[in-house]
Design a protein around this motif. Structure first.
Motif, PDB file in Angstrom:
ATOM      1  N   LYS A 175       0.825  -1.217   0.000  1.00  0.00           N
ATOM      2  CA  LYS A 175       0.000   0.000   0.000  1.00  0.00           C
ATOM      3  C   LYS A 175       0.854   1.260   0.000  1.00  0.00           C
ATOM      4  O   LYS A 175       0.396   2.312  -0.412  1.00  0.00           O
ATOM      5  CB  LYS A 175      -0.922   0.002   1.227  1.00  0.00           C
ATOM      6  N   LYS A 176       2.074   1.153   0.517  1.00  0.00           N
ATOM      7  CA  LYS A 176       2.962   2.317   0.496  1.00  0.00           C
ATOM      8  C   LYS A 176       3.599   2.485  -0.881  1.00  0.00           C
ATOM      9  O   LYS A 176       4.138   3.548  -1.197  1.00  0.00           O
ATOM     10  CB  LYS A 176       4.038   2.179   1.572  1.00  0.00           C
ATOM     11  N   ILE A 177       3.572   1.441  -1.665  1.00  0.00           N
ATOM     12  CA  ILE A 177       4.103   1.561  -3.027  1.00  0.00           C
ATOM     13  C   ILE A 177       2.972   1.940  -3.990  1.00  0.00           C
ATOM     14  O   ILE A 177       3.063   2.884  -4.749  1.00  0.00           O
ATOM     15  CB  ILE A 177       4.782   0.246  -3.452  1.00  0.00           C
ATOM     16  N   PHE A 178       1.871   1.173  -3.897  1.00  0.00           N
ATOM     17  CA  PHE A 178       0.808   1.341  -4.900  1.00  0.00           C
ATOM     18  C   PHE A 178      -0.401   2.128  -4.402  1.00  0.00           C
ATOM     19  O   PHE A 178      -1.354   2.288  -5.141  1.00  0.00           O
ATOM     20  CB  PHE A 178       0.325  -0.024  -5.373  1.00  0.00           C
ATOM     21  N   ASP A 179      -0.404   2.500  -3.162  1.00  0.00           N
ATOM     22  CA  ASP A 179      -1.544   3.202  -2.590  1.00  0.00           C
ATOM     23  C   ASP A 179      -2.721   2.284  -2.330  1.00  0.00           C
ATOM     24  O   ASP A 179      -3.233   2.206  -1.235  1.00  0.00           O
ATOM     25  CB  ASP A 179      -1.983   4.377  -3.475  1.00  0.00           C
ATOM     26  N   LEU A 274       6.317   0.469 -11.469  1.00  0.00           N
ATOM     27  CA  LEU A 274       6.811  -0.056 -10.200  1.00  0.00           C
ATOM     28  C   LEU A 274       6.521  -1.559 -10.071  1.00  0.00           C
ATOM     29  O   LEU A 274       5.472  -2.041 -10.487  1.00  0.00           O
ATOM     30  CB  LEU A 274       6.154   0.678  -9.020  1.00  0.00           C
ATOM     31  N   TYR A 297      11.162  -3.024  -5.906  1.00  0.00           N
ATOM     32  CA  TYR A 297      11.228  -3.103  -4.449  1.00  0.00           C
ATOM     33  C   TYR A 297      11.201  -4.564  -4.057  1.00  0.00           C
ATOM     34  O   TYR A 297      10.238  -5.272  -4.330  1.00  0.00           O
ATOM     35  CB  TYR A 297      10.077  -2.323  -3.818  1.00  0.00           C
ATOM     36  N   ILE A 314       6.458  -1.502  18.790  1.00  0.00           N
ATOM     37  CA  ILE A 314       5.622  -0.297  18.801  1.00  0.00           C
ATOM     38  C   ILE A 314       4.327  -0.585  19.544  1.00  0.00           C
ATOM     39  O   ILE A 314       3.869   0.183  20.385  1.00  0.00           O
ATOM     40  CB  ILE A 314       5.319   0.173  17.369  1.00  0.00           C
TER      41      ILE A 314
ATOM     42  N   LYS B  94      -4.603  10.612  -0.602  1.00  0.00           N
ATOM     43  CA  LYS B  94      -4.297  10.667   0.825  1.00  0.00           C
ATOM     44  C   LYS B  94      -2.863  11.158   0.989  1.00  0.00           C
ATOM     45  O   LYS B  94      -1.988  10.456   1.471  1.00  0.00           O
ATOM     46  CB  LYS B  94      -4.460   9.273   1.431  1.00  0.00           C
ATOM     47  N   TYR B 156       8.868  11.915  -2.933  1.00  0.00           N
ATOM     48  CA  TYR B 156       9.016  10.596  -3.570  1.00  0.00           C
ATOM     49  C   TYR B 156      10.401  10.035  -3.278  1.00  0.00           C
ATOM     50  O   TYR B 156      10.544   8.873  -2.910  1.00  0.00           O
ATOM     51  CB  TYR B 156       8.798  10.722  -5.078  1.00  0.00           C
ATOM     52  N   GLN B 159      10.576   8.852   0.350  1.00  0.00           N
ATOM     53  CA  GLN B 159       9.803   7.624   0.571  1.00  0.00           C
ATOM     54  C   GLN B 159      10.467   6.440  -0.130  1.00  0.00           C
ATOM     55  O   GLN B 159      10.582   5.364   0.423  1.00  0.00           O
ATOM     56  CB  GLN B 159       8.360   7.836   0.073  1.00  0.00           C
ATOM     57  N   ASN B 160      10.947   6.671  -1.356  1.00  0.00           N
ATOM     58  CA  ASN B 160      11.623   5.627  -2.111  1.00  0.00           C
ATOM     59  C   ASN B 160      12.844   5.119  -1.331  1.00  0.00           C
ATOM     60  O   ASN B 160      13.063   3.914  -1.206  1.00  0.00           O
ATOM     61  CB  ASN B 160      12.059   6.191  -3.473  1.00  0.00           C
ATOM     62  N   LEU B 162      13.357   5.212   1.867  1.00  0.00           N
ATOM     63  CA  LEU B 162      12.941   4.447   3.047  1.00  0.00           C
ATOM     64  C   LEU B 162      12.541   3.025   2.669  1.00  0.00           C
ATOM     65  O   LEU B 162      12.923   2.055   3.324  1.00  0.00           O
ATOM     66  CB  LEU B 162      11.773   5.149   3.748  1.00  0.00           C
ATOM     67  N   LYS B 170       8.071   4.892  11.242  1.00  0.00           N
ATOM     68  CA  LYS B 170       6.801   5.625  11.212  1.00  0.00           C
ATOM     69  C   LYS B 170       6.731   6.597  10.047  1.00  0.00           C
ATOM     70  O   LYS B 170       5.658   6.987   9.626  1.00  0.00           O
ATOM     71  CB  LYS B 170       6.619   6.375  12.526  1.00  0.00           C
ATOM     72  N   ILE B 172       7.637   6.054   6.943  1.00  0.00           N
ATOM     73  CA  ILE B 172       7.060   5.346   5.792  1.00  0.00           C
ATOM     74  C   ILE B 172       5.544   5.389   5.884  1.00  0.00           C
ATOM     75  O   ILE B 172       4.843   5.638   4.912  1.00  0.00           O
ATOM     76  CB  ILE B 172       7.534   3.869   5.744  1.00  0.00           C
ATOM     77  N   LYS B 173       5.048   5.154   7.086  1.00  0.00           N
ATOM     78  CA  LYS B 173       3.598   5.101   7.258  1.00  0.00           C
ATOM     79  C   LYS B 173       2.970   6.466   7.070  1.00  0.00           C
ATOM     80  O   LYS B 173       1.850   6.588   6.596  1.00  0.00           O
ATOM     81  CB  LYS B 173       3.260   4.572   8.650  1.00  0.00           C
ATOM     82  N   LEU B 174       3.713   7.492   7.457  1.00  0.00           N
ATOM     83  CA  LEU B 174       3.200   8.851   7.388  1.00  0.00           C
ATOM     84  C   LEU B 174       3.194   9.367   5.957  1.00  0.00           C
ATOM     85  O   LEU B 174       2.257  10.041   5.522  1.00  0.00           O
ATOM     86  CB  LEU B 174       4.090   9.743   8.256  1.00  0.00           C
ATOM     87  N   PHE B 175       4.226   9.032   5.209  1.00  0.00           N
ATOM     88  CA  PHE B 175       4.362   9.568   3.856  1.00  0.00           C
ATOM     89  C   PHE B 175       3.368   8.916   2.912  1.00  0.00           C
ATOM     90  O   PHE B 175       3.008   7.759   3.085  1.00  0.00           O
ATOM     91  CB  PHE B 175       5.790   9.351   3.340  1.00  0.00           C
ATOM     92  N   PRO B 176       2.977   9.644   1.869  1.00  0.00           N
ATOM     93  CA  PRO B 176       2.049   9.069   0.889  1.00  0.00           C
ATOM     94  C   PRO B 176       2.705   7.940   0.109  1.00  0.00           C
ATOM     95  O   PRO B 176       3.917   7.767   0.151  1.00  0.00           O
ATOM     96  CB  PRO B 176       1.740  10.245  -0.043  1.00  0.00           C
ATOM     97  N   SER B 177       1.891   7.199  -0.642  1.00  0.00           N
ATOM     98  CA  SER B 177       2.438   6.088  -1.418  1.00  0.00           C
ATOM     99  C   SER B 177       3.174   6.636  -2.640  1.00  0.00           C
ATOM    100  O   SER B 177       2.890   7.727  -3.126  1.00  0.00           O
ATOM    101  CB  SER B 177       1.326   5.146  -1.848  1.00  0.00           C
ATOM    102  N   LEU B 178       4.099   5.828  -3.117  1.00  0.00           N
ATOM    103  CA  LEU B 178       4.899   6.236  -4.276  1.00  0.00           C
ATOM    104  C   LEU B 178       4.009   6.536  -5.473  1.00  0.00           C
ATOM    105  O   LEU B 178       4.215   7.509  -6.191  1.00  0.00           O
ATOM    106  CB  LEU B 178       5.891   5.124  -4.629  1.00  0.00           C
ATOM    107  N   ASP B 180       0.926   7.564  -5.649  1.00  0.00           N
ATOM    108  CA  ASP B 180       0.233   8.843  -5.518  1.00  0.00           C
ATOM    109  C   ASP B 180       1.149  10.011  -5.849  1.00  0.00           C
ATOM    110  O   ASP B 180       0.772  10.944  -6.553  1.00  0.00           O
ATOM    111  CB  ASP B 180      -0.286   9.021  -4.083  1.00  0.00           C
TER     112      ASP B 180
END
Lengths: 434, 277
Positions: A175-179, A274, A297, A314, B94, B156, B159-160, B162, B170, B172-178, B180
């Motif tokens: 989800k961090k790559i593709f949203d 990607l 990735y 965490i 987002k 980008y 994030q890339n 990371l 955290k 990575i989680k905060l930043f938008p997806s690649l 987007d």
């Protein structure tokens, strides 16, 4: 109040003992009826999961042997020596029992902290208690409060928001790559238990087009059918790689299935879109150098496990916040319970005062009639205010004393001083509370 | 008239303050690594943008002269477009945290803009007319879109890095997806080039009617054309060759830094017919 909670969990009892109990309870009967039949038990809740067995009961005053009888019931069903069982059991009373229940439902006491199933299991246990007419005024209120506390802990802390399984970690990364995983194509190389598990995770979160490649093509066809996917030729992986967004590889091959050159070449052909590669095979299927290619990735089993482990840390940090919420909520609930003991007295005190005001106003109706409507209202307000001010201190005192546990003497005194009729409330208290 | 002036100043200062607030809140959200405060910051930024919009309306209605001749107006308009573009993206992606990178840029632009406030100016007759306004407006919007593209590119790259280095923290989680961020970069380049092209064309037509020639070898003209060429090449590579993701992010950041440096050099060492302040 006489709450008692007896139980065992993954920390106090080995699985052999826990399973005896839960198996006994699964065999067609729920021990609720039996628990309820114990003299002195007013209400009861029975919770059984793979990691815990808990009995929560409200006992009436004067039945001090209820605890022993509850334990005996557990021993009987566990089919074990008392010594063994006693070692595994914990017993909590009143405020500690409430706190324990809150912690369990909020998943602070779970084996995997923050796992979401436990709240559902507690809700199910409560539903059973209601069905068996084992839940009364105290448990109803307590359980509803429990659900609220669990929800608070869930939303106000990050206890449940960090992936702690390898599969879920992979989904979060994707989800961090593709949203979004919606519409993403997933290629599974090597039909096996591990890849199937990973694929199920991705599908659950939206990955909807599955391709399966396997050395023996029949297996690929079989697995593709399971996922309503498409089997692809193992020898023409390059072509499939052009299309897909995510690759899960878990073959038993000794060498690399996907080499650096192969992936570098494919990436050009797919216009550098990607590509997320997940290598869960041991030994590895994908040349680790492939991770250096731009827009590729690559994560292997250890990388994903590291993420899951970090997230567990965490969660443990977040759990401390959860403990604070639980402690505060438990205190508030206990305070409410304590005022419950003086509540009927406060109500009859108020009723008596209101009655006096009403009858006195009626008696004075003769001259009150001569006043304007406005003035009449003013007199009524004055009467109410005086009475309320006089009663305010005794009622506050009563509430305060209820927190100190000395309420009964004050309740008796106030009932006598104000000649409050129908001491039903008092008996209710005597029966139910200390 | 006096009241209008005061109201203008109020809107401008209010916007400036709100931009500062949103920047601080964004920085806090990065430090605390909380999306909730980034959400609050986005609302503050929306408020700042609203005040800023009121300021422009007041300027146009109250003063009645074409803006974008003062450095003050140019920077403030640039900041306004950047904030607006970011907020528009925020509506359908987002990408909350992108604001943490846009907001400070906007704030700095506003600070410089407020320093260079001069008294009311007399607009030379030659510069009055809607074509000049259209020229300035479209070019500035185009360039502001390139700026947002670069900010998205910068995020980008972070994030890339990371994800590549498997630092699943955290951030990575905060930043938008690649994807987007890449999409934002793409859209900004596309619209930026389109608007800048139109802006340049409007300027050229106007220059021809006033000065009799399209091209003056003016430093500002050279700079703008260079910017246009660079971004046109980038867009071509992206659409035809498939340079996307990391490479595109890197190039748009590099292009922006290069052009910014060139702009500073140009403004400090050369005289230009684009200088009116």
């Amino acid at each position: 109040m006489n709450l008692i909670l007896i139980g065992m969990n993954h920390k106090t009892a080995p699985v052999e003992i826990r399973e005896r109990l839960s198996i006994a309870c699964m065999e067609g009967f729920n021990p609720l009826d039996e628990i309820k039949a114990i003299p002195g038990v007013g209400e009861a809740l029975y919770l059984s999961t793979c990691n815990r067995v808990e009995i929560l009961a409200r006992t009436r005053k004067g039945h001090t042997d209820a605890e022993e009888r509850l334990k005996a019931l557990i021993f009987r069903h566990g089919n074990l020596g008392e010594e063994d069982m006693a070692r595994c059991l914990y017993v909590y009373r009143d405020s500690t029992a409430i706190r324990h229940l809150f912690r369990v439902a909020a998943s602070l006491d779970s084996l995997i902290m923050g796992e979401p199933q436990i709240l559902g299991q507690v809700k199910e246990a409560y539903r059973l208690a209601v069905d068996h007419q084992a839940a009364g005024i105290i448990l109803n209120k307590l359980l509803h409060r429990t659900f609220r506390v669990a929800k608070r802990v869930r939303t106000e802390t990050g206890i449940a928001s960090h992936a702690v399984s390898v599969g879920y970690a992979a989904v979060e990364l994707a989800k961090k790559i593709f949203d979004t995983l919606k519409g993403k194509k997933v290629l599974i190389i090597g039909a096996g238990e591990m890849s199937e598990l990973a694929a199920r995770h991705l599908i659950k979160h939206g990955g909807d087009r599955i391709f399966v490649a396997n050395r023996t093509h029949e297996r690929a066809i079989q697995m593709a059918a399971d996922f309503q996917g498409t089997p692809v030729d193992f020898d023409r992986l390059g072509d499939s790689l052009r299309e897909v967004d995510i690759v899960i590889s878990s073959t038993g091959a000794p060498g690399y299935i996907l080499t650096y050159d192969m992936i570098a070449a494919v990436l050009k052909r797919r216009k550098n879109r990607l590509l997320f590669l997940i290598d869960i095979a041991v030994p590895r299927d994908i040349d680790p150098r492939a991770g250096d290619i731009e827009n590729v990735y690559l994560y292997n089993m250890d990388n994903l496990q590291d993420i899951a482990d970090d997230n567990m840390k965490i969660r443990k940090g977040e759990a401390e916040k959860g403990e604070l919420i639980v402690a505060a909520e438990a205190d508030r609930y206990i305070e409410w319970l304590n005022t419950l003991a003086v509540f009927p007295t406060i109500v009859s005190l108020k009723e008596k005062a209101v009655g006096i005001i009403r009858s006195e106003l009626e008696r004075s109706n003769g001259w009150l009639r001569n006043l304007s409507a406005e003035d009449r209202e003013g007199v009524e307000i004055l009467a109410n205010t005086i009475v309320n001010k006089i009663l305010h201190d005794p009622m506050t005192c009563l509430k305060e004393e209820s927190q100190e546990g000395a309420a009964l003497a004050y309740v008796a005194a106030i009932r006598r001083l104000f000649r409050l009729e129908e001491p039903g409330g008092e008996e209710y208290i005597k029966e139910n509370y200390d | 008239m006096d009241g209008d002036m005061l109201l203008d100043v109020f809107f401008f200062r209010g916007a400036l303050l709100a931009y500062l607030l949103s920047t601080l809140t964004y920085v806090f959200s990065l430090l605390a690594r909380r999306v909730s405060s980034a959400r609050a910051a986005t609302w503050i930024l929306t408020g700042a943008f609203g005040l800023h919009t009121l300021f422009f309306i007041g300027e146009w209605v109250g003063k009645g002269y074409t803006p974008f001749l003062h450095l003050h107006d140019i920077l403030s308009f640039f900041a306004w477009v950047m904030a607006g573009v970011y907020l528009a993206f925020q509506l359908w992606t987002k990408t909350m945290v992108l604001g943490a990178f846009v907001s400070p840029v906007v704030f700095v632009l506003m600070i410089v803009s407020s320093i260079s406030i001069d008294g009311p100016m007399i607009v030379p007759a030659v510069l009055q007319g809607s074509l000049v306004t259209i020229h300035a407006m479209l070019s500035l919007i185009g360039e502001a879109l390139f700026a947002v593209a670069s900010v998205a590119g910068l995020l980008y790259l972070l994030q890339n890095g990371l994800i590549k280095r498997r630092k699943f923290n955290k951030f990575i989680k905060l930043f938008p997806s690649l994807q987007d961020l890449d999409r934002i970069n793409n859209l900004c380049l596309l619209w930026g080039i389109l608007l800048l092209t139109l802006g340049i064309m409007a300027g050229a037509i106007w220059a021809r009617t006033v000065w009799g020639s399209l091209w003056q070898w003016d430093p500002q003209q050279i700079w703008t054309l260079t910017a246009w060429l660079i971004y046109a090449v980038l867009l071509h590579q992206r659409l035809v060759i498939g340079w996307n993701g990391h490479k595109m992010a890197l190039l748009s950041v590099a292009a922006f830094v290069l052009l910014l440096a060139a702009l500073l050099v140009e403004k400090s060492f050369f005289t230009t017919i684009h200088r009116f302040y």
